[in-house]
Write a protein that holds these residues in place. Sequence first.
Motif, PDB file in Angstrom:
ATOM      1  N   LYS A  45       0.908  -1.445   0.367  1.00  0.00           N
ATOM      2  CA  LYS A  45       0.126  -0.222  -0.444  1.00  0.00           C
ATOM      3  C   LYS A  45       1.056   1.231   0.387  1.00  0.00           C
ATOM      4  O   LYS A  45       0.029   2.039  -0.969  1.00  0.00           O
ATOM      5  N   LEU A  46       1.495   1.256   1.218  1.00  0.00           N
ATOM      6  CA  LEU A  46       2.106   2.672   0.884  1.00  0.00           C
ATOM      7  C   LEU A  46       3.961   2.865   0.678  1.00  0.00           C
ATOM      8  O   LEU A  46       4.822   1.509   0.978  1.00  0.00           O
ATOM      9  N   GLY A  47       4.600   3.146  -0.263  1.00  0.00           N
ATOM     10  CA  GLY A  47       5.829   3.009  -0.466  1.00  0.00           C
ATOM     11  C   GLY A  47       6.738   3.984  -0.336  1.00  0.00           C
ATOM     12  O   GLY A  47       6.217   5.761  -0.411  1.00  0.00           O
ATOM     13  N   PHE A  48       8.018   4.479   0.028  1.00  0.00           N
ATOM     14  CA  PHE A  48       9.026   5.907   0.004  1.00  0.00           C
ATOM     15  C   PHE A  48      10.262   6.285  -1.210  1.00  0.00           C
ATOM     16  O   PHE A  48      10.265   4.944  -1.720  1.00  0.00           O
ATOM     17  N   PHE A  49       9.532   6.676  -1.917  1.00  0.00           N
ATOM     18  CA  PHE A  49      10.276   7.025  -3.060  1.00  0.00           C
ATOM     19  C   PHE A  49      10.841   8.226  -2.986  1.00  0.00           C
ATOM     20  O   PHE A  49      10.708   9.696  -2.072  1.00  0.00           O
ATOM     21  N   ALA A 113       6.067   3.418   5.459  1.00  0.00           N
ATOM     22  CA  ALA A 113       6.300   2.539   3.961  1.00  0.00           C
ATOM     23  C   ALA A 113       6.542   0.875   4.306  1.00  0.00           C
ATOM     24  O   ALA A 113       7.133   0.631   5.266  1.00  0.00           O
ATOM     25  N   LYS A 114       6.256   0.120   3.186  1.00  0.00           N
ATOM     26  CA  LYS A 114       6.607  -1.038   2.859  1.00  0.00           C
ATOM     27  C   LYS A 114       7.641  -1.570   1.514  1.00  0.00           C
ATOM     28  O   LYS A 114       7.547  -2.893   1.895  1.00  0.00           O
ATOM     29  N   ASN A 332      -2.377   2.170  -4.585  1.00  0.00           N
ATOM     30  CA  ASN A 332      -0.974   1.629  -3.922  1.00  0.00           C
ATOM     31  C   ASN A 332      -0.720   3.703  -3.315  1.00  0.00           C
ATOM     32  O   ASN A 332      -0.786   4.093  -5.087  1.00  0.00           O
ATOM     33  N   LEU A 333      -0.103   3.739  -3.218  1.00  0.00           N
ATOM     34  CA  LEU A 333       0.667   5.540  -3.034  1.00  0.00           C
ATOM     35  C   LEU A 333       2.855   5.400  -3.103  1.00  0.00           C
ATOM     36  O   LEU A 333       2.789   4.487  -1.964  1.00  0.00           O
TER      37      LEU A 333
END
Length: 482
Positions: A45-49, A113-114, A332-333
Motif C-alpha cells: 500500500k505505501l512506498g517511500f520514493f 512505508a513497506k 498503492n501510494l
Amino acid sequence: MRKIFLSIALTLAVSPSFAQWAGKEYVVEEDAQVLEKLDEWQDLKLGFFVHWGAYSVEGLCESWPVVSEDVEWLTPHENLKEFREHYFDLPKQFNPTKFDPAKWANLASDMGAKYFVFTTKHHDGFTMWDTKQTDYKITNPEYPYAHAKYADITGSLFDAMRKKDMMIGAYISKPDWHSPYYWSPSFESPGRNVNYKIERHPDWWKKYTDFFYNQVEELMTNYGDVDILWLDGAWADKANRGQDMGMDRVGAMCREKQPGIMVVDRWVGGRWENYRTPEQHIPAEAEAIPWETCMTVNCCFSYRFEESVETNVKEARDLTHKLIDIVSKGGNLLLNLGASPEGWFNKAEVEVVEDMGAWLKLNGKAIYSTRAVEPYAEANVRYTQSKDGKKVYAIVMLEEGEQPEKAMLSGCLVAKDAVITDVATGKQVTFSQQGNSTLVDMPKKKGTAQYAVAFEISKVEKMAGKSFGKSQAAIDADNRNL
C-alpha cells in the motif's frame, strides 16, 4: 498472454503534451512468480520514493533545467550551453556528509512505508552507484564523496531498507542526456529526445542501448534482491522517433537475474508495464489493474530549499486521506521526498510523513493487505476489505476538529449479529440498521488519531445494494479472464 485494453487518463507533472501516452494496452502477466510478487506488492500500500542526485546541490527541478523546451514549469536560461556545462559539473560539489542510510530506513519505517524506490539514475545520467559503464558516477575518484563510507549510495540504501523488510525498487531513466550516444555532441540538443536520426546513425544507437542494458544488468547482478525495475522517460520508446530500447532483451535479462521482478516501463504499455503509475494524480474510480499513484509531499520531486517549500508541504491529514482514498480504489501510494545536498530531508516534510505513520500504526489493519470493495467511496467514508473477502473496513475521514456523534454508512448494510470494532483500539462500538444503511457510534479521537476513524465489520449483508462475500481470489480470476 491475455490483453486488456484500457483508456487511462494520466495527469503527468512533467508535461501535459504527454497525453499521447494515455490509452496504452495493458498485458496481464502470466508468469506465476511475477503474479505472486504483484499480489504481495498490492498488500504493501505505501512506498517511500526518493529523488536524489547532483541537482539537489542547487535545489533544481531534477535534470530538467538542461532541456531547451518552452514549458511552464521550467525557467529558461539565457545561455543554456553555458548552464549545461555548469550543471554537468555539479557532482564536483555533491558531498552529502550527513547521509546515513540507516536513518533513511528508520524514516521509511516510521512513515509506514513497506517498499522503497530510489532514483539510481535520473535523465541527466549521473549514476548513484558504482557503475563500470561511465565515470559520471558518485564513486568517480574526482568527486568529493567517492571515498566516503557510503559512497555507493544505491547499495547502502538497498541494504538498509532490506533490514526493515522493504521491497526494493530501482528507478532508472531510459534516456541519458550525458551520454554522447543519446545526446551526440555533433548536434544541438533542442529537447528531451535523442538529438540525431537513429536510422542514419544505427551504430550510435546500438552503443547507447548496450550501455543502458549493461547498467540495468549491473543493478540486477550486484545489488541483491531487487523487486521492481521502475523505468522513467517514456519518450525513449520505439513508437517515438524509433527509440527502441530493446525492452524484450532488457526484461528477459531482468527476469533471469531476478526471477519474478516487476518491470514498470511506465506510460508505454504492453508486456513490460506490470503496473500503472499515475503521477501526482488519483484516479476518480477504482482500476481493474495493479496501479500506484506517485506523489510528492511538497510541490516537487527533487529537493527544494526549506524556505521555498514550507507553504507547499501537504498536511499530514491530507496525505493520510489521500492514502485512504487510493487504497479504497485498489491502488498503492508511492510517496516522494527529495533529499538535500547534505543527505537528509526538509524538517516540515519529515514531520508530516511521521504523523501519517502514527495514524497508520494504529489503523494499518484497515489499509495493509486489503483490497477494493464497492462502493469504494461515499461522502467522507472509504471502504476496503480483507483479502479473503470476509471482513469489511469502513474508514471515516474527518476534518480538523470534527467530532461527529455518529457516522452513516450508506453503502454498507451490516448484519444484525455482526460485531463492529474501532481498529485503533480494538473496542467494540454500537450500531443500528437504517434501511439498507448502517448508523455507527463514533468514538472521540485526538491528534493524529483524529485524521480518520477505521472500523472493522465482522459480517456484512450488502454493499451498495449487492450481496457481499465474493473472495479476492474470485475477483482476481475474473480479471484474468477479461
